[in-house]
Write an enzyme that holds these catalytic residues in place. Structure first.
Site, PDB file in Angstrom:
ATOM      1  N   ARG A 135      -1.131  -8.146  -3.633  1.00  0.00           N
ATOM      2  CA  ARG A 135      -2.043  -7.079  -4.063  1.00  0.00           C
ATOM      3  C   ARG A 135      -3.053  -6.758  -2.974  1.00  0.00           C
ATOM      4  NH1 ARG A 135      -4.900  -8.086  -9.710  1.00  0.00           N
ATOM      5  NH2 ARG A 135      -6.230  -9.423  -8.440  1.00  0.00           N
TER       6      ARG A 135
ATOM      7  N   LYS B  55      -8.076  -3.324  -5.326  1.00  0.00           N
ATOM      8  CA  LYS B  55      -9.302  -4.098  -5.520  1.00  0.00           C
ATOM      9  C   LYS B  55     -10.250  -3.812  -4.357  1.00  0.00           C
ATOM     10  CE  LYS B  55     -10.229  -8.560  -7.666  1.00  0.00           C
ATOM     11  NZ  LYS B  55     -10.993  -8.056  -8.789  1.00  0.00           N
TER      12      LYS B  55
ATOM     13  N   GLU C 126      -9.454   0.299 -18.694  1.00  0.00           N
ATOM     14  CA  GLU C 126      -9.782  -1.133 -18.588  1.00  0.00           C
ATOM     15  C   GLU C 126     -11.291  -1.294 -18.610  1.00  0.00           C
ATOM     16  OE1 GLU C 126      -8.747  -2.980 -14.844  1.00  0.00           O
ATOM     17  OE2 GLU C 126      -8.921  -1.101 -13.755  1.00  0.00           O
TER      18      GLU C 126
HETATM   19  N1  PLP Z   1      -9.258  -5.225 -13.691  1.00  0.00           N
HETATM   20  C1  PLP Z   1     -10.286  -5.292 -12.829  1.00  0.00           C
HETATM   21  C2  PLP Z   1     -11.070  -4.050 -12.603  1.00  0.00           C
HETATM   22  C3  PLP Z   1     -10.599  -6.495 -12.201  1.00  0.00           C
HETATM   23  O1  PLP Z   1     -11.628  -6.577 -11.353  1.00  0.00           O
HETATM   24  C4  PLP Z   1      -9.833  -7.636 -12.490  1.00  0.00           C
HETATM   25  C5  PLP Z   1     -10.116  -8.907 -11.821  1.00  0.00           C
HETATM   26  O2  PLP Z   1      -9.535  -9.257 -10.847  1.00  0.00           O
HETATM   27  C6  PLP Z   1      -8.769  -7.521 -13.381  1.00  0.00           C
HETATM   28  C7  PLP Z   1      -8.508  -6.308 -13.965  1.00  0.00           C
HETATM   29  C8  PLP Z   1      -7.925  -8.697 -13.703  1.00  0.00           C
HETATM   30  O3  PLP Z   1      -7.017  -8.958 -12.678  1.00  0.00           O
HETATM   31  P1  PLP Z   1      -6.454 -10.427 -12.411  1.00  0.00           P
HETATM   32  O4  PLP Z   1      -5.852 -10.866 -13.692  1.00  0.00           O
HETATM   33  O5  PLP Z   1      -5.457 -10.241 -11.353  1.00  0.00           O
HETATM   34  O6  PLP Z   1      -7.619 -11.254 -12.024  1.00  0.00           O
HETATM   35  C1  COI Z   2     -11.692 -11.551 -11.148  1.00  0.00           C
HETATM   36  O1  COI Z   2     -11.418 -11.744 -12.322  1.00  0.00           O
HETATM   37  O2  COI Z   2     -11.258 -12.279 -10.232  1.00  0.00           O
HETATM   38  C2  COI Z   2     -12.531 -10.447 -10.725  1.00  0.00           C
HETATM   39  O3  COI Z   2     -12.528 -10.136  -9.576  1.00  0.00           O
HETATM   40  C3  COI Z   2     -13.373  -9.771 -11.709  1.00  0.00           C
HETATM   41  C4  COI Z   2     -14.790  -9.762 -11.303  1.00  0.00           C
HETATM   42  C5  COI Z   2     -15.472  -8.920 -12.303  1.00  0.00           C
HETATM   43  C6  COI Z   2     -15.406 -11.112 -11.213  1.00  0.00           C
END
Ligand code: PLP
Ligand code: COI
Length: 341
Positions: free
Chosen positions: A82, A184, A220
């Protein structure tokens, strides 16, 4: 290895400086070999690309102590992939995903004394990030970059642990159609700061963002994807090009189908159908699965039948199975658990 003297069970989601972090520089068209350092400061020219034009991306993943005493990371290869996608979208050089996993391994191993013990409820949060480091005054990509990783022991992202949250439908958008919502990038989070401060002032725990094009579909929150459970037990998650493809959400959909035998569906989810769901949860690395008890849409309250005192039954099964896999109590699908030591 002796663990640090930290009150693991009472940690919140904050920053505690640990001993070692990783740094690699991109200069003259190539990444250097990278190294661990004890220096937690970053010194940049006043005109650095990241400071002027927000050219920065990041990742978030966790390391755990399993019940048989190993230190492991959860699916770091997907974070590496990612981050490559994020880099390409912001015209940054991709840090190769194999090197990403190797660097995560080195940082976690070097800070093993900070990995919370099994059963403490805490984890080691790992934060890889990359930014444009040379001076840029015309609007263009930098040509020198730093890729870094630090880590910090953390407790639950939401105060109160697994107590159901109250969220509000935001009047602000977090992403533009065809913008950067699916990567991200730090800029997405800067966009969300006014919205989250406003939500907190109004007594809400988080925002529900709608699709920026029509404002009729659920996207989200500022830091997690949504999972819903229908009244007949199907697990539904919103599909959209402008949300972050959460690794936790992808893992939970697999767990729901393959471990729990539930029907799963990734599709457009309309604001108007929220009243029909039985359960709602926020899923992400930091959030794990945090249950939502109430969604407020401009004064209209949508109360999930799962209530305000505990997680709904399906959410709880998903939570127990995923955390069981992460902590080594339940056998993981091939390739999900990366053993560090
Ligand atoms: N959506 C957003 C905007 C996020 O910042 C995060 C955190 O990383 C997620 C979703 C969840 O992603 P992940 O499960 O890969 O941490
Ligand atoms: C994560 O879950 O790793 C994120 O980056 C989300 C953030 C809001 C802490």
């Amino acid at each position: 290895m002796e663990k640090k003297n930290i009150d693991w069970s009472n940690l919140n989601f904050g920053y505690i400086q640990t001993e070692k972090r990783y740094v690699s520089w991109f200069k003259d068209g190539a990444w250097d070999e990278g190294a661990l350092t004890e220096d937690a400061t970053v010194v940049l020219n006043e005109c650095a690309g990241v400071l002027q034009y927000a050219q920065t991306i990041f990742e978030g993943l966790k390391a755990y102590t399993t019940d048989d005493g190993h230190i492991v990371a959860f699916r770091p290869d997907l974070n590496g992939e990612r981050m490559e996608d994020s880099a390409r979208r912001l015209e940054m050089p991709a840090f190769p995903k194999e090197r990403f996993v190797d660097a995560v391994t080195k940082v976690v191993a070097a800070n093993a004394a900070y990995v919370p013990p099994y059963g403490s409820g805490a984890t080691l949060y790992v934060r890889p990030y990359m930014f444009g480091a040379n001076s840029v005054i015309g609007v263009k990509p930098a040509d020198v970059y730093q890729f870094r990783i630090f880590c910090t022991p953390v407790g639950p992202y939401f105060k109160g642990g697994v107590k159901p949250l109250t969220i509000c439908v935001s009047d602000f958008d977090r992403a533009a159609p065809h913008g950067t919502g699916h990567i991200k990038a730090g800029l997405n989070y800067a966009m969300s700061l006014h919205a989250i401060v406003s939500a907190h002032k109004n007594g809400f725990d988080e925002n529900m963002y709608l699709d920026p094009g029509t404002r009729t579909r659920v996207e989200e929150t500022g830091g997690a994807n949504f999972l819903f459970v229908t009244r007949d037990g199907k697990v539904v998650t919103p599909r959209s090009d402008s949300i972050l493809p959460s690794i936790t959400r992808r893992s939970l959909m697999h767990v729901a189908k393959e471990y729990l035998g539930l029907e799963v569906e990734e599709r457009e989810v309309y604001l108007e159908e929220l009243k029909d769901f039985a359960e709602c949860g926020l899923c992400g690395t930091a959030a794990v699965i945090s249950p939502v008890g109430k969604i407020v849409d401009h004064g209209r309250e949508i109360c999930l039948p799962s209530g305000m005192t505990e997680m709904g039954p399906v959410t709880k099964k998903l939570y127990d199975t995923l955390t069981g896999i992460q902590m080594g109590r339940i056998e993981a699908p091939e390739g999900w658990i990366h053993i560090i030591e």
